[in-house]
Design a protein around this motif. Sequence first.
Motif, mmCIF file in Angstrom:
data_model
loop_
_atom_site.group_PDB
_atom_site.id
_atom_site.type_symbol
_atom_site.label_atom_id
_atom_site.label_comp_id
_atom_site.label_asym_id
_atom_site.label_seq_id
_atom_site.Cartn_x
_atom_site.Cartn_y
_atom_site.Cartn_z
ATOM 1 N N LYS A 1 0.803 -1.229 0.000
ATOM 2 C CA LYS A 1 0.000 0.000 0.000
ATOM 3 C C LYS A 1 0.838 1.282 0.000
ATOM 4 O O LYS A 1 0.410 2.296 -0.539
ATOM 5 C CB LYS A 1 -0.989 0.005 1.163
ATOM 6 N N ASN A 2 2.059 1.214 0.577
ATOM 7 C CA ASN A 2 2.871 2.437 0.590
ATOM 8 C C ASN A 2 3.674 2.620 -0.695
ATOM 9 O O ASN A 2 4.212 3.691 -0.951
ATOM 10 C CB ASN A 2 3.820 2.420 1.788
ATOM 11 N N SER B 1 -6.117 -1.314 1.316
ATOM 12 C CA SER B 1 -5.173 -0.236 1.017
ATOM 13 C C SER B 1 -5.058 0.736 2.186
ATOM 14 O O SER B 1 -4.316 1.708 2.109
ATOM 15 C CB SER B 1 -5.601 0.510 -0.246
#
Lengths: 200, 201
Positions: free
Chosen positions: B59-60, B119
């Motif tokens: 997600k990052n 997310s």
Amino acid sequence: MDFSTLFIIIIGSIFINNFVLSRFLGLCPYIGVSKKMDSALGMGMAVIFVMTMASTITWLIYTFFLNEATSIFGIDLTFLRTIAFILSIAVLVQFVEMVIKKTAPELYKALGIYLPLITTNCAVLGVSLLNINENYNFIESIVNGAAAGVGFTLVLVLMAGIRERLEYSKVPKSMKGMPISFIVAGCMALAFLGFSGMKF
Amino acid sequence: MKAFQEFTKGIIKENPVFVMALGLCPTLAVSTSVQNAIGMGAAATFVLVCSNIFISLLKNLIPSKVRIPCFILVIASFVTIVDMTMEAYVPPLHKSLGIFIPLIVVNCIILGRAEAFASKNGVFKSVLDGLGMGLGFMLAIMVIASIREILGTGTLLNIHLLPASYKPMIVAILPPGAFITIGLLMGLLNIVQNKKKSKAN
């Protein structure tokens, strides 16, 4: 090119194996966008357009890149089918959106909000996969895509007409909204079942 | 205790099919028999859990502007794995589910959970969320499939439940039966919820 095969494909995709009522593809927009007649028409037109384009492009991709026998690379890449199709559909929808925005702002105003929704419409990916499964050739695939879109629009518009009337009819409280729409869809599917008697 | 809630919410309170009306196409299409329903539910749960793990890990790294294509790519990879595994080990089931296995890619439940939950949350929570939503989906298809199979053929998982004198209601396993069954079930759920609300008042 045999004209009668095309005719059979057209009638088959619009009536006998209607995408919504008999193949269960594209149900989310069918229930979600069928509240008003004009939005149903807008969505339907966008779907016809995208399905025809998607059938064309995915057939070309499958034939020239993925299928071993006809590919220009000569290797079997059919396992990439799902990924390749969904990516090309996403790109296609984005591209169509940009082109329409630049060249026909009026059309964009009418169709714009429906286009992003179409990427995740299973009818588009569905028709691409069915064209391959049925071994359709290039022309047959395009015709099948367009006919499937027309079939989708037909039932979407019919449904919108019925739902506009449902607003003013007495429906039991717990059946209001989605449940009654499904019952109506069931009755329509029952009617469309009659077309399955048209065997060629 | 809170983690447990992430798991159970998908099964009843936020059931993807009955409450959120997501993933309707496969639900109606494969609910002709309970066997198909279990197969579809298991396949979708696997894809949902795996894609949730991957997306919460990445997600990052995923730029927010291209996140949807990235999610679709992750989901499509797992769907391909499921598709090929099922073709190899359970060919009859693969054949009867047909194009609905590759179509798991565009199942709104999976993309929806990736976008709305995985997310934004950690791996452990995302796994629980994926499992709960997947089981809720499977449960919903199985309920619809049981009703349709019992009415349409008089059997459940190929075991005869109704006496031989029962004349199968064939329309139940045809497309109209699917629409009418889910419509009635949603109406029934509304009745239950309305009663709960009036009791609370």
